[in-house]
Design an enzyme around this catalytic site. Sequence first.
Site, PDB file in Angstrom:
ATOM      1  N   THR A  13      60.061  36.332  65.693  1.00 56.18           N
ATOM      2  CA  THR A  13      60.292  34.945  66.133  1.00 56.18           C
ATOM      3  C   THR A  13      59.299  34.509  67.202  1.00 56.18           C
ATOM      4  O   THR A  13      58.890  33.343  67.249  1.00 56.18           O
ATOM      5  CB  THR A  13      61.735  34.833  66.675  1.00 56.18           C
ATOM      6  OG1 THR A  13      62.628  35.092  65.591  1.00 56.18           O
ATOM      7  CG2 THR A  13      62.035  33.459  67.228  1.00 56.18           C
ATOM      8  N   SER A  56      60.871  40.833  61.427  1.00 60.15           N
ATOM      9  CA  SER A  56      61.143  42.259  61.611  1.00 60.15           C
ATOM     10  C   SER A  56      62.097  42.874  60.597  1.00 60.15           C
ATOM     11  O   SER A  56      62.071  44.091  60.420  1.00 60.15           O
ATOM     12  CB  SER A  56      61.582  42.558  63.044  1.00 60.15           C
ATOM     13  OG  SER A  56      62.904  42.179  63.279  1.00 60.15           O
ATOM     14  N   THR A  88      63.090  40.543  66.992  1.00 62.91           N
ATOM     15  CA  THR A  88      64.165  41.184  67.753  1.00 62.91           C
ATOM     16  C   THR A  88      65.186  41.884  66.857  1.00 62.91           C
ATOM     17  O   THR A  88      65.916  42.757  67.342  1.00 62.91           O
ATOM     18  CB  THR A  88      64.897  40.142  68.608  1.00 62.91           C
ATOM     19  OG1 THR A  88      65.379  39.097  67.755  1.00 62.91           O
ATOM     20  CG2 THR A  88      63.998  39.567  69.673  1.00 62.91           C
ATOM     21  N   ASP A  89      65.228  41.523  65.576  1.00 65.14           N
ATOM     22  CA  ASP A  89      66.278  42.098  64.721  1.00 65.14           C
ATOM     23  C   ASP A  89      66.217  43.625  64.679  1.00 65.14           C
ATOM     24  O   ASP A  89      67.251  44.279  64.521  1.00 65.14           O
ATOM     25  CB  ASP A  89      66.167  41.560  63.281  1.00 65.14           C
ATOM     26  CG  ASP A  89      66.533  40.081  63.178  1.00 65.14           C
ATOM     27  OD1 ASP A  89      66.976  39.497  64.183  1.00 65.14           O
ATOM     28  OD2 ASP A  89      66.369  39.516  62.080  1.00 65.14           O
TER      29      ASP A  89
HETATM   30  N1  ASP Z   1      64.500  37.442  62.437  1.00 66.51           N
HETATM   31  C1  ASP Z   1      63.569  37.551  63.522  1.00 66.51           C
HETATM   32  C2  ASP Z   1      62.816  38.851  63.409  1.00 66.51           C
HETATM   33  O1  ASP Z   1      63.400  39.869  63.742  1.00 66.51           O
HETATM   34  C3  ASP Z   1      64.290  37.456  64.799  1.00 66.51           C
HETATM   35  C4  ASP Z   1      63.401  37.565  66.005  1.00 66.51           C
HETATM   36  O2  ASP Z   1      62.227  37.819  65.931  1.00 66.51           O
HETATM   37  O3  ASP Z   1      63.947  37.363  67.092  1.00 66.51           O
HETATM   38  O4  ASP Z   1      61.665  38.823  63.065  1.00 66.51           O
END
Ligand code: ASP
Length: 326
Positions: A13, A56, A88-89
Amino acid sequence: MKPRLLVLSLGGTITMVPTAKGGIAPSLGAEELVASVPALADAALIEARSPLRLPSPSLTPEDLVAVAGELRAAFAAGFDGAVVIQGTDTIEESAFILDLLVDGDQPVVVTGAMRGADAPGADGPANLLSAVRVAASPAARGLGTLAVLNYDIHAARFVQKSHTALPSAFLSPLAGPLGTMIEGRPQFYVRLAPNPCLPVAAGPLPPVALLKCPMGNDTRMLEALGGLGYAGVVIEGMGAGHVHADAAPVVGELARSMPVVLASRAMTGPVFTHTYGYPGAEIDLLGRGVLAAGYLSGLKARLLLSLALRAGADRRAIEEAFAVYA
Ligand code: ASP
């Protein structure tokens, strides 16, 4: 002399902006992210690389094994620390892989953002600045891989994504964060002995299944697991590491053919080893050859088992690898 840092971006993200198709998707690279935060230049001499631009959920453990190799090579070439930017995932998994595979005192810091790059109040720039300041700090040396978000500094072995939306999504529910960014500097309140790293090995990662046990006596997935080509299994049991009584013999059967590790589906806390004596409880399961994950989450236990198997670990070596987290 400013520390020399490698900043690697894998996507997430923090790199995402709106697309023509709708929604946000990875777009920016490490160079653009670094250029967007001028204060980084005061903290370190940065080399920015963008090996991947993925959300991710599409990262694989193999991708992170490759990142670990790139970091080891960078440290051998004289870099003083590194920041890995990603979604973050899966930060809690990536950070743990790096913790297990990158040795040396140089700080490795994983960061990301909960809000897209163009969102009001985007948290990416502040997180990147904090991550670089931690990676550049002598106080962060020897702590293994860290995850830095929302001013909190977490150890890889404890950190968990605990909310789907908030910038404060990252918690270390078992032990708390190691420190906090205060007035632009990392302040550590706790120091951890670094994890023993696993031997560097080559070859594919042996597949390890992760199965959460819900209430009930449906054992069909457990029964199917033995024939699916997995090299090991992590079972997230209930509470301190328990399954329905009907599942215990099925778990025992599985443990005769491959390593089976018992973690907990509870948010935090170690699995027990010698308290509950009923069928399906931890004493029963361990007696059937299952290994205890200690306080590792199922996600992290799966990675440890796979990486240990890749390094050629036999049962005793697997037990020793998990004993670190008992
Ligand atoms: N769905 C995103 C990922 O993990 C969430 C993020 O980056 O915060 O790439």
